[in-house]
Design a protein around this motif. Structure first.
Motif, mmCIF file in Angstrom:
data_model
loop_
_atom_site.group_PDB
_atom_site.id
_atom_site.type_symbol
_atom_site.label_atom_id
_atom_site.label_comp_id
_atom_site.label_asym_id
_atom_site.label_seq_id
_atom_site.Cartn_x
_atom_site.Cartn_y
_atom_site.Cartn_z
ATOM 1 N N ASP A 1 -39.057 -27.734 -23.106
ATOM 2 C CA ASP A 1 -40.089 -27.408 -22.121
ATOM 3 C C ASP A 1 -39.457 -27.019 -20.783
ATOM 4 O O ASP A 1 -39.962 -26.132 -20.078
ATOM 5 N N ASN B 1 -42.335 -30.438 -36.766
ATOM 6 C CA ASN B 1 -43.303 -31.521 -36.956
ATOM 7 C C ASN B 1 -44.097 -31.390 -38.246
ATOM 8 O O ASN B 1 -44.821 -32.316 -38.610
ATOM 9 N N GLU C 1 -40.085 -29.780 -32.596
ATOM 10 C CA GLU C 1 -39.835 -31.053 -31.919
ATOM 11 C C GLU C 1 -38.493 -31.032 -31.191
ATOM 12 O O GLU C 1 -38.335 -31.652 -30.138
ATOM 13 N N GLY C 2 -37.518 -30.343 -31.762
ATOM 14 C CA GLY C 2 -36.201 -30.278 -31.138
ATOM 15 C C GLY C 2 -35.364 -29.186 -31.762
ATOM 16 O O GLY C 2 -35.655 -28.701 -32.856
ATOM 17 N N ARG D 1 -35.618 -22.172 -26.849
ATOM 18 C CA ARG D 1 -36.891 -22.907 -26.826
ATOM 19 C C ARG D 1 -37.641 -22.737 -28.150
ATOM 20 O O ARG D 1 -38.309 -23.660 -28.630
ATOM 21 N N ASP E 1 -34.130 -31.838 -26.923
ATOM 22 C CA ASP E 1 -35.363 -32.489 -27.352
ATOM 23 C C ASP E 1 -36.562 -31.741 -26.783
ATOM 24 O O ASP E 1 -36.425 -30.719 -26.086
ATOM 25 N N ARG E 2 -37.753 -32.255 -27.053
ATOM 26 C CA ARG E 2 -38.962 -31.550 -26.649
ATOM 27 C C ARG E 2 -39.020 -31.329 -25.138
ATOM 28 O O ARG E 2 -39.373 -30.241 -24.651
ATOM 29 N N GLN E 3 -38.634 -32.331 -24.374
ATOM 30 C CA GLN E 3 -38.643 -32.204 -22.929
ATOM 31 C C GLN E 3 -37.622 -31.158 -22.464
ATOM 32 O O GLN E 3 -37.896 -30.359 -21.564
#
Length: 523
Positions: free
Chosen positions: A482, A453, A467-468, A117, A477-479
């Protein structure tokens, strides 16, 4: 009355069965949120970790887990057929390394998701096992398996490119029932210890603070003969110059030069049990007894050696900030198991707060932390190779996130943003002799990358604005990141995970010995 007793026994039996079931059932694995494809990271700004330059508007083409080519962003034909990761106005850096961590059997639930993460794709673990398996500590075979499965997209884990032994501390770390050679009573014990760990496949033997000079000398001689390194704490009774003459690959923690530049260091080393004298009053004497003329020579000696320094300033900051209420209410505490917070972290920071005063009532930890930062500045300026590490699982060290804090502390201490970034990318790869695979962004390198970013060379704190993350060509990716963090928080707050952690801890003889030793030092 008999009926009540019967009901109570039935209830007790049901509770015991429930606890056993909670321990035996497998835990939920981290979600495989990364997607392995052939990618084009399009129109990205590439940070060169060697020179500090930035290549603007480039396409990074990834296939089979490697960077196969890097072309200008306008070269759309080269990117044709690849899944695009839009990255205009974003910055790409190599995957980060944490060069001082400790992994547990529960790290797949508690730590690995958080490493990914926060963009940490490789770690150097500084713990190991006194046997082939351990209920609490991760062993070399465990870590190697985790890395293999992660590369194959079968689990979430950082890389473990270097393997460590268990801490070698002169004997008090060795529980009853384990081979006596771990206690290093003789030169032949040192040879047997080295042979044992070679059999485990370790890359270095971890030294600890209470090794005496004879034990350290025997261990270093047999390690050199077997072409294996030492790394870890510099023993308190061994001088830095003695350590630099051995295969000491790295020395850990920020207290190093506080001792080496101390006027009374010879008297301190001559004590029967130097560690027992290390309290707030001694820290005051240590700071007041710094000899300005001693530091340059020992720093230059280390700079001219092959030994690196991992200051782990994060660990010193815990004590320095122990009286700060906002520091003790860090929002990242939800990533730490409740059991760890209540039984380990809170008592530890409480002791730092309550026992951190000298005889004049002055709080010593804050000044000591500042002195360590100054030593980092001066040592780095002298040419000492600094590597970024956090001492993951230590008190107030937040898995993944604290590496970004450590980078910021290195910059606050005097490193440039580029130099701090190198301490977590280029230099660790070189340390591991893997610079042809990691540490820079070039064609042929493994696709371990972090998409930011904002530019970390402008503000090192931008390394945390992620961002990734790409690991071996798998893109999170970001999702996806998370989701990994949410999973780790769920595991940290899970009753079953906390129960399992407690059970694993007290089932481990080395861990029981370590806890007992900690209680002795506290008292």
């Amino acid at each position: 009355m008999k009926r009540l007793i019967k009901y109570a026994l039935v209830l007790l039996s049901a509770c015991c069965a429930g606890l056993i079931l909670a321990l035996m059932l497998p835990l939920k694995s981290a979600p495989l949120t990364g997607v392995a494809r052939d990618y084009s990271i399009s129109h990205v700004n590439i940070v060169n970790t060697t020179t500090g330059s930035v290549s603007v508007d480039m396409n990074v083409i990834v296939s089979g887990g490697r960077i196969i080519k890097i072309v200008p962003g306008a070269d759309l034909q080269s990117a044709s057929g690849f899944t695009e990761i839009p990255a205009r106005d974003k910055f790409l850096i190599p995957g980060l390394w944490d060069m001082h961590t400790h992994s547990l059997q529960l790290s797949p639930q508690l730590h690995h998701p958080l490493f990914l993460r926060y963009g940490i794709t490789a770690v150097r673990d500084m713990s190991g096992c006194l046997a082939e398996t351990d209920s609490y500590w991760a062993c070399p075979a465990d870590r190697s398996l985790w890395e293999t499965e992660a590369v194959q997209a079968q689990r979430v884990s950082p890389r473990y490119p270097l393997q460590s032994s268990y801490q070698t501390n002169g004997g008090n770390e060795v529980p009853d029932g384990f081979p006596d050679f771990f206690r290093l009573n003789t030169a032949s014990d040192a040879r047997e210890l080295v042979d044992f760990y070679i059999g485990q496949g370790v890359d270095f033997i971890k030294t600890y603070s209470e090794l005496n000079p004879e034990q350290y000398g025997n261990l270093s001689r047999h390690a050199m003969a077997a072409n294996i390194s030492l790394a870890g704490h510099k023993p308190l009774t061994v001088s830095l110059r003695q350590a630099l003459d051995t295969p000491m690959a790295s020395i850990e923690h920020g207290r190093l030069f506080a001792f080496e530049c101390f006027r009374g260091i010879e008297s301190f080393r001559a004590m029967d049990n130097p560690l027992s004298h290390y309290d707030a009053q001694f820290m005051r004497e240590l700071m007041d007894g710094q000899v300005e003329e001693k530091c340059p020579a020992v720093m230059e000696a280390m700079a001219s050696s092959s030994t690196s320094w991992v200051p782990t300033l994060t660990t010193l900051k815990m004590s320095a900030m122990a009286n700060d209420a906002s520091f003790r209410q860090d929002k990242r505490l939800d990533t730490v198991p409740y059991l760890v917070r209540k039984l380990m972290w809170e008592p530890d920071i409480g002791r730092a707060s309550g026992n951190g005063y000298d005889r004049q009532g002055r709080f010593v930890h804050a000044q000591f932390y500042e002195m360590a930062g100054e030593h980092v500045r001066r040592a780095h300026a002298a040419g000492v190779r600094v590597l970024a590490g956090t001492d993951n699982i230590d008190t107030w060290v937040f898995t993944g996130a604290s590496l970004h804090d450590e980078l910021a502390m290195l910059v606050d201490a005097g490193l440039s943003p580029l130099e701090a970034l190198q301490a977590a990318t280029l230099h660790p790869a070189r340390f591991a002799q893997l610079e042809s695979e990691f540490g820079t962004i070039e064609a042929g390198q493994r696709a371990d990358l972090v998409l930011l970013n904002a530019n970390p060379l402008v503000d090192i704190r931008n390394t945390s604005d992620i961002e990734g993350v790409m690991f071996e060509g798998q893109y999170f990716d970001r999702q996806a990141l998370d989701t990994l963090e949410a999973y780790a928080i769920e595991m940290a707050q899970s009753f079953r995970v906390n129960l399992r952690l407690l059970f694993d801890m007290f089932s481990s003889a080395p861990m029981r010995a370590q806890l007992a030793l900690s209680l002795i030092h506290i008292s």
